[in-house]
Design an enzyme around this catalytic site. Sequence first.
Site, short mmCIF file in Angstrom:
data_model
loop_
_atom_site.label_atom_id
_atom_site.label_comp_id
_atom_site.label_asym_id
_atom_site.label_seq_id
_atom_site.Cartn_x
_atom_site.Cartn_y
_atom_site.Cartn_z
N ASP A 107 0.85 -1.19 0.00
CA ASP A 107 0.00 0.00 0.00
C ASP A 107 0.89 1.25 0.00
O ASP A 107 1.94 1.25 -0.64
CB ASP A 107 -0.93 -0.03 1.22
CG ASP A 107 -2.26 0.65 0.92
OD1 ASP A 107 -2.35 1.88 1.07
OD2 ASP A 107 -3.21 -0.05 0.53
N HIS A 140 -3.28 6.03 4.04
CA HIS A 140 -4.12 4.93 3.55
C HIS A 140 -3.63 3.58 4.09
O HIS A 140 -4.41 2.78 4.61
CB HIS A 140 -4.09 4.95 2.02
CG HIS A 140 -5.05 4.04 1.34
ND1 HIS A 140 -4.68 2.86 0.74
CD2 HIS A 140 -6.39 4.15 1.13
CE1 HIS A 140 -5.73 2.28 0.18
NE2 HIS A 140 -6.79 3.04 0.41
N SER A 291 -11.47 -0.15 -0.22
CA SER A 291 -10.16 -0.47 0.36
C SER A 291 -10.30 -1.03 1.77
O SER A 291 -9.59 -1.96 2.16
CB SER A 291 -9.29 0.78 0.42
OG SER A 291 -8.79 1.12 -0.85
#
Length: 337
Positions: A107, A140, A291
Amino acid sequence: MEMQSVGEAFIRPGQLLTDRSALSAAARWTQAVSEADGVCVVHLAAGVDPCELTAELREQGRRASPNHVLLGQPLFFGGPASRAFPAPPISYKPGRSRSDVTVGLLDTGIAKHPWWAGTDWYGRVGPEAADASEGRQAGHGTFIAGLLTRGAPGAALRVGRVLDGDGVGDEASVVRALHRLRERPPEVLNLSFGGHTFDDRPPPLLADAIAGLTDTVTVACAGNTASDRPFWPAALPSVVGVAALDTTQTSRAPYSGYGTWVDACARGDWLTSSYLDIEEFGGFAAWSGTSFATALVSGVIADAAKHEPAKDVVRRLLDGEGSRQIPDLGVPFLSSL
């Protein structure tokens, strides 16, 4: 990073992905080649269309693809899935339970956080895997790591950075990261990113790299596209593709991808988790998107893998007798997070 829109997909201009066997076939159009970790990036001569060359090489039976751009959050027009929002601290204290399960997380990287400070696995995370502190998708990876930590207590994370602070990466970087995982493959691999391909066909080198992790369950997001167009790698048959449910956990979140290629779904709306300790954020945030639904499903599989092989867990949960299905969304994984 430079990108070009082709057929409602994004690619790196002038770049072709292939393996060594196709280099000679592409030689006349080649300006330079960079090879690393199982994939060759062919830098094409000016004016050569990578999509047209891909089609020609595939007709010859070669493994080739444009270097597709992959996005951590492909929804750029506002709404809850577009950015993180500040949230109060979450009263969660990691327990002392230990698991032999490892979860791979490719990620934006991971930032320091009290939930994993002092763990053995975080001590092995190098500076190259640090989460970006700037960009629309900074944090994220850290947010997803928190969902995985709470969903599979005691599991170790193996973190790699393949997306920048805006949540942008490409197929070449991901394929290379997947090849590096083969040395010590995780039981579960979380890929909360993806994209469309120029021809809506599976990207062969990405598919090969995932298939090479033979004992790993790969879980990927269905995309925040609000469409049934295949989103890769989630749409690969070997991958558990995950859509997002709304807060009721009964209906599809409006932004979520869906379709017959989706295998599972979980809540994606307004989840709270770990985040960067910057500005108005004190290490926690609320965020929405496929996600994060993906991370919930990965966590359930990883937690159950303490007692049986991860592949067996997936067969039991997705294909077991009595498994409830939601059309175009797959099997629901209900969560209390």
